[in-house]
Design an enzyme around this catalytic site. Sequence first.
Site, PDB file in Angstrom:
ATOM      1  N   PHE A   1     -12.365   2.085  -6.542  1.00  0.00           N
ATOM      2  CA  PHE A   1     -11.979   2.066  -7.960  1.00  0.00           C
ATOM      3  C   PHE A   1     -13.173   2.385  -8.865  1.00  0.00           C
ATOM      4  O   PHE A   1     -14.306   1.993  -8.564  1.00  0.00           O
ATOM      5  CB  PHE A   1     -11.412   0.697  -8.345  1.00  0.00           C
ATOM      6  CG  PHE A   1     -10.111   0.372  -7.664  1.00  0.00           C
ATOM      7  CD1 PHE A   1      -8.920   0.928  -8.120  1.00  0.00           C
ATOM      8  CD2 PHE A   1     -10.074  -0.468  -6.559  1.00  0.00           C
ATOM      9  CE1 PHE A   1      -7.716   0.646  -7.484  1.00  0.00           C
ATOM     10  CE2 PHE A   1      -8.884  -0.759  -5.923  1.00  0.00           C
ATOM     11  CZ  PHE A   1      -7.690  -0.196  -6.388  1.00  0.00           C
TER      12      PHE A   1
ATOM     13  N   PHE B   1     -13.478  -4.224   0.133  1.00  0.00           N
ATOM     14  CA  PHE B   1     -14.472  -3.491  -0.672  1.00  0.00           C
ATOM     15  C   PHE B   1     -15.870  -3.570  -0.033  1.00  0.00           C
ATOM     16  O   PHE B   1     -16.870  -3.848  -0.704  1.00  0.00           O
ATOM     17  CB  PHE B   1     -14.533  -4.015  -2.116  1.00  0.00           C
ATOM     18  CG  PHE B   1     -13.265  -3.868  -2.921  1.00  0.00           C
ATOM     19  CD1 PHE B   1     -12.301  -2.927  -2.589  1.00  0.00           C
ATOM     20  CD2 PHE B   1     -13.034  -4.676  -4.051  1.00  0.00           C
ATOM     21  CE1 PHE B   1     -11.136  -2.788  -3.341  1.00  0.00           C
ATOM     22  CE2 PHE B   1     -11.880  -4.547  -4.802  1.00  0.00           C
ATOM     23  CZ  PHE B   1     -10.925  -3.607  -4.451  1.00  0.00           C
ATOM     24  N   PRO B   2     -15.979  -3.326   1.287  1.00  0.00           N
ATOM     25  CA  PRO B   2     -17.299  -3.436   1.933  1.00  0.00           C
ATOM     26  C   PRO B   2     -18.298  -2.402   1.431  1.00  0.00           C
ATOM     27  O   PRO B   2     -19.511  -2.580   1.574  1.00  0.00           O
ATOM     28  CB  PRO B   2     -16.982  -3.213   3.422  1.00  0.00           C
ATOM     29  CG  PRO B   2     -15.713  -2.407   3.427  1.00  0.00           C
ATOM     30  CD  PRO B   2     -14.933  -2.910   2.249  1.00  0.00           C
ATOM     31  N   LEU B   3     -17.767  -1.315   0.823  1.00  0.00           N
ATOM     32  CA  LEU B   3     -18.659  -0.303   0.231  1.00  0.00           C
ATOM     33  C   LEU B   3     -18.608  -0.369  -1.298  1.00  0.00           C
ATOM     34  O   LEU B   3     -19.154   0.485  -1.980  1.00  0.00           O
ATOM     35  CB  LEU B   3     -18.250   1.101   0.714  1.00  0.00           C
ATOM     36  CG  LEU B   3     -18.500   1.363   2.202  1.00  0.00           C
ATOM     37  CD1 LEU B   3     -17.846   2.670   2.654  1.00  0.00           C
ATOM     38  CD2 LEU B   3     -20.005   1.379   2.499  1.00  0.00           C
ATOM     39  N   GLY B   4     -17.921  -1.379  -1.816  1.00  0.00           N
ATOM     40  CA  GLY B   4     -17.779  -1.497  -3.269  1.00  0.00           C
ATOM     41  C   GLY B   4     -16.424  -0.997  -3.754  1.00  0.00           C
ATOM     42  O   GLY B   4     -16.157  -1.022  -4.952  1.00  0.00           O
ATOM     43  N   GLY B   5     -15.584  -0.544  -2.821  1.00  0.00           N
ATOM     44  CA  GLY B   5     -14.238  -0.107  -3.207  1.00  0.00           C
ATOM     45  C   GLY B   5     -14.224   1.316  -3.744  1.00  0.00           C
ATOM     46  O   GLY B   5     -15.274   1.938  -3.957  1.00  0.00           O
TER      47      GLY B   5
ATOM     48  N   TYR C   1       0.867  -1.183   0.000  1.00  0.00           N
ATOM     49  CA  TYR C   1       0.000   0.000   0.000  1.00  0.00           C
ATOM     50  C   TYR C   1       0.903   1.232   0.000  1.00  0.00           C
ATOM     51  O   TYR C   1       1.611   1.510   0.980  1.00  0.00           O
ATOM     52  CB  TYR C   1      -0.919   0.024   1.228  1.00  0.00           C
ATOM     53  CG  TYR C   1      -2.017  -1.039   1.215  1.00  0.00           C
ATOM     54  CD1 TYR C   1      -2.330  -1.754   0.054  1.00  0.00           C
ATOM     55  CD2 TYR C   1      -2.754  -1.311   2.354  1.00  0.00           C
ATOM     56  CE1 TYR C   1      -3.331  -2.718   0.055  1.00  0.00           C
ATOM     57  CE2 TYR C   1      -3.771  -2.276   2.346  1.00  0.00           C
ATOM     58  CZ  TYR C   1      -4.044  -2.975   1.193  1.00  0.00           C
ATOM     59  OH  TYR C   1      -5.040  -3.930   1.179  1.00  0.00           O
TER      60      TYR C   1
HETATM   61  N1  LIG Z   1      -7.297  -8.571   0.594  1.00  0.00           N
HETATM   62  C1  LIG Z   1      -7.270  -7.786  -0.442  1.00  0.00           C
HETATM   63  O1  LIG Z   1      -6.909  -8.184  -1.539  1.00  0.00           O
HETATM   64  C2  LIG Z   1      -7.725  -6.362  -0.320  1.00  0.00           C
HETATM   65  C3  LIG Z   1      -8.010  -5.651  -1.505  1.00  0.00           C
HETATM   66  C4  LIG Z   1      -8.434  -4.335  -1.381  1.00  0.00           C
HETATM   67  C5  LIG Z   1      -8.586  -3.756  -0.140  1.00  0.00           C
HETATM   68  N2  LIG Z   1      -8.279  -4.472   0.992  1.00  0.00           N
HETATM   69  C6  LIG Z   1      -8.473  -3.860   2.331  1.00  0.00           C
HETATM   70  O2  LIG Z   1      -9.850  -3.602   2.499  1.00  0.00           O
HETATM   71  C7  LIG Z   1     -10.039  -2.254   2.919  1.00  0.00           C
HETATM   72  C8  LIG Z   1     -11.392  -1.746   2.458  1.00  0.00           C
HETATM   73  O3  LIG Z   1     -11.463  -1.711   1.046  1.00  0.00           O
HETATM   74  P1  LIG Z   1     -11.357  -0.340   0.226  1.00  0.00           P
HETATM   75  O4  LIG Z   1     -10.802   0.726   1.072  1.00  0.00           O
HETATM   76  O5  LIG Z   1     -10.653  -0.651  -1.046  1.00  0.00           O
HETATM   77  O6  LIG Z   1     -12.863  -0.084  -0.197  1.00  0.00           O
HETATM   78  P2  LIG Z   1     -14.189   0.339   0.598  1.00  0.00           P
HETATM   79  O7  LIG Z   1     -13.945   0.367   2.067  1.00  0.00           O
HETATM   80  O8  LIG Z   1     -15.289  -0.479   0.055  1.00  0.00           O
HETATM   81  O9  LIG Z   1     -14.434   1.811   0.057  1.00  0.00           O
HETATM   82  C9  LIG Z   1     -13.539   2.845   0.240  1.00  0.00           C
HETATM   83  C10 LIG Z   1     -14.179   4.037  -0.423  1.00  0.00           C
HETATM   84  O10 LIG Z   1     -15.352   4.394   0.288  1.00  0.00           O
HETATM   85  C11 LIG Z   1     -15.253   5.757   0.719  1.00  0.00           C
HETATM   86  N3  LIG Z   1     -15.821   5.835   2.067  1.00  0.00           N
HETATM   87  C12 LIG Z   1     -15.392   5.230   3.205  1.00  0.00           C
HETATM   88  N4  LIG Z   1     -16.169   5.542   4.237  1.00  0.00           N
HETATM   89  C13 LIG Z   1     -17.134   6.381   3.761  1.00  0.00           C
HETATM   90  C14 LIG Z   1     -18.228   7.056   4.344  1.00  0.00           C
HETATM   91  N5  LIG Z   1     -18.500   6.953   5.647  1.00  0.00           N
HETATM   92  N6  LIG Z   1     -18.989   7.841   3.551  1.00  0.00           N
HETATM   93  C15 LIG Z   1     -18.735   7.973   2.235  1.00  0.00           C
HETATM   94  N7  LIG Z   1     -17.695   7.348   1.618  1.00  0.00           N
HETATM   95  C16 LIG Z   1     -16.895   6.558   2.374  1.00  0.00           C
HETATM   96  C17 LIG Z   1     -13.786   6.092   0.683  1.00  0.00           C
HETATM   97  O11 LIG Z   1     -13.607   7.451   0.353  1.00  0.00           O
HETATM   98  P3  LIG Z   1     -13.057   8.529   1.430  1.00  0.00           P
HETATM   99  O12 LIG Z   1     -11.602   8.285   1.588  1.00  0.00           O
HETATM  100  O13 LIG Z   1     -13.375   9.838   0.783  1.00  0.00           O
HETATM  101  O14 LIG Z   1     -13.843   8.307   2.688  1.00  0.00           O
HETATM  102  C18 LIG Z   1     -13.268   5.232  -0.452  1.00  0.00           C
HETATM  103  O15 LIG Z   1     -13.471   5.874  -1.698  1.00  0.00           O
HETATM  104  C19 LIG Z   1      -8.852  -1.529   2.285  1.00  0.00           C
HETATM  105  O16 LIG Z   1      -8.653  -0.250   2.849  1.00  0.00           O
HETATM  106  C20 LIG Z   1      -7.743  -2.522   2.504  1.00  0.00           C
HETATM  107  O17 LIG Z   1      -7.225  -2.416   3.814  1.00  0.00           O
HETATM  108  C21 LIG Z   1      -7.882  -5.759   0.917  1.00  0.00           C
END
Ligand SMILES: NC(=O)c1ccc[n+]([C@@H]2O[C@H](COP(=O)([O-])OP(=O)(O)OC[C@H]3O[C@@H](n4cnc5c(N)ncnc54)[C@H](OP(=O)(O)O)[C@@H]3O)[C@@H](O)[C@H]2O)c1
Length: 313
Positions: free
Chosen positions: A231, A225-229, A70
């Site tokens: 990307f 990607f609990p919120l859909g990520g 990261y």
């Molecule tokens: N095992 C694997 O292969 C793998 C792959 C990908 C990710 N991960 C892990 O999983 C974690 C979660 O996935 P992710 O971060 O990719 O995706 P995510 O949590 O589904 O979504 C992140 C997105 O949601 C927005 N967001 C978060 N909280 C919000 C809120 N309260 N209101 C509105 N928007 C919100 C963030 O923007 P803002 O910054 O503007 O809030 C960002 O754009 C990662 O951070 C990483 O640690 C693991």
Amino acid sequence: MASPARSSQVTASGAPRAGGSGRLAGRTVSRIGFGAMQLERLHGDRKAAVALLRRCVELGIDHIDTAQFYGDGFVNDVIREALRAEDDVMVVSKVGAEPDPGGPFPLRLAQRPEQLRAGVEDNLKALGVDRIPLVNLRRTDSGPGLRARGDQVVPLDDQLAVMTALRDEGKIGAVGLSSVSLDVLRRALPAGIACVQNAYSLLARTDEDLLGLCEEEGIAWVPYFPLGGAFDGMPKVTDEPAVRAAARELGATPAQVGLAWLLHHAPNVLLIPGTADPGHLKANVAVGEVALDEATLAALDAVPSRPADVAFD
Ligand SMILES: NC(=O)c1ccc[n+]([C@@H]2O[C@H](COP(=O)([O-])OP(=O)(O)OC[C@H]3O[C@@H](n4cnc5c(N)ncnc54)[C@H](OP(=O)(O)O)[C@@H]3O)[C@@H](O)[C@H]2O)c1
């Protein structure tokens, strides 16, 4: 001294555990954790990244997900600066990819056993610890992301052999799996698996059978990607009409409803939403207070699953 009952409800820093208490690799942690990947976006503002991690501790988060790839080491470096031993935050990392600065994508697969070992060593060094409590073996059997080709297609048993050796050596406390199929999880169970981290959300629910097996086996389900990520091209939970309607009714935000649905969906779910925004962090921690009644849950359960199978190569 706090009683055991009380101590399971608060973190080492004395804050109530965000989202209540869950279990991960034999430890009690906050059910709402923090996914550190989005901190990459704060590369130009290290102070803000450190402050966000300190805020996690203040808000009762004691489970943080990271990886050496990261931000090409930036995120682990900031974690090392921000977190103190007395915070007792469980920092979980993953191996199976490595940074690829200047490449077409900022990371590339590193699936071979010697690469997995090197990945653990890199994390130990970067985080400044002699043991990582849980390391996820990031495979490519399912979900969006990089696809393995050539010498990156590695038999599961060869990978588990090095991961369990690292556990025997005490360099890692427990082994998790990421982006795996039901068959791979079943085959890996004898090795002792502490958690599964697959792409999963209200909109991406093809892994319901894996989640069920994890619940039966006492394995934590920690969806990425609990919120859909973040990307482009992936459906966002916050755009879903049923989620927006529930949010209006509850006086919550759509993101909170999407995360609350996950917490309600199964008891072994632990959240690691990613954000670089302090306001969003606070809102995500408050998800523990969002109660979904049966009618709302039924409306959300009825949302059709439409996972994005985006390949990054
Ligand atoms: N095992 C694997 O292969 C793998 C792959 C990908 C990710 N991960 C892990 O999983 C974690 C979660 O996935 P992710 O971060 O990719 O995706 P995510 O949590 O589904 O979504 C992140 C997105 O949601 C927005 N967001 C978060 N909280 C919000 C809120 N309260 N209101 C509105 N928007 C919100 C963030 O923007 P803002 O910054 O503007 O809030 C960002 O754009 C990662 O951070 C990483 O640690 C693991």
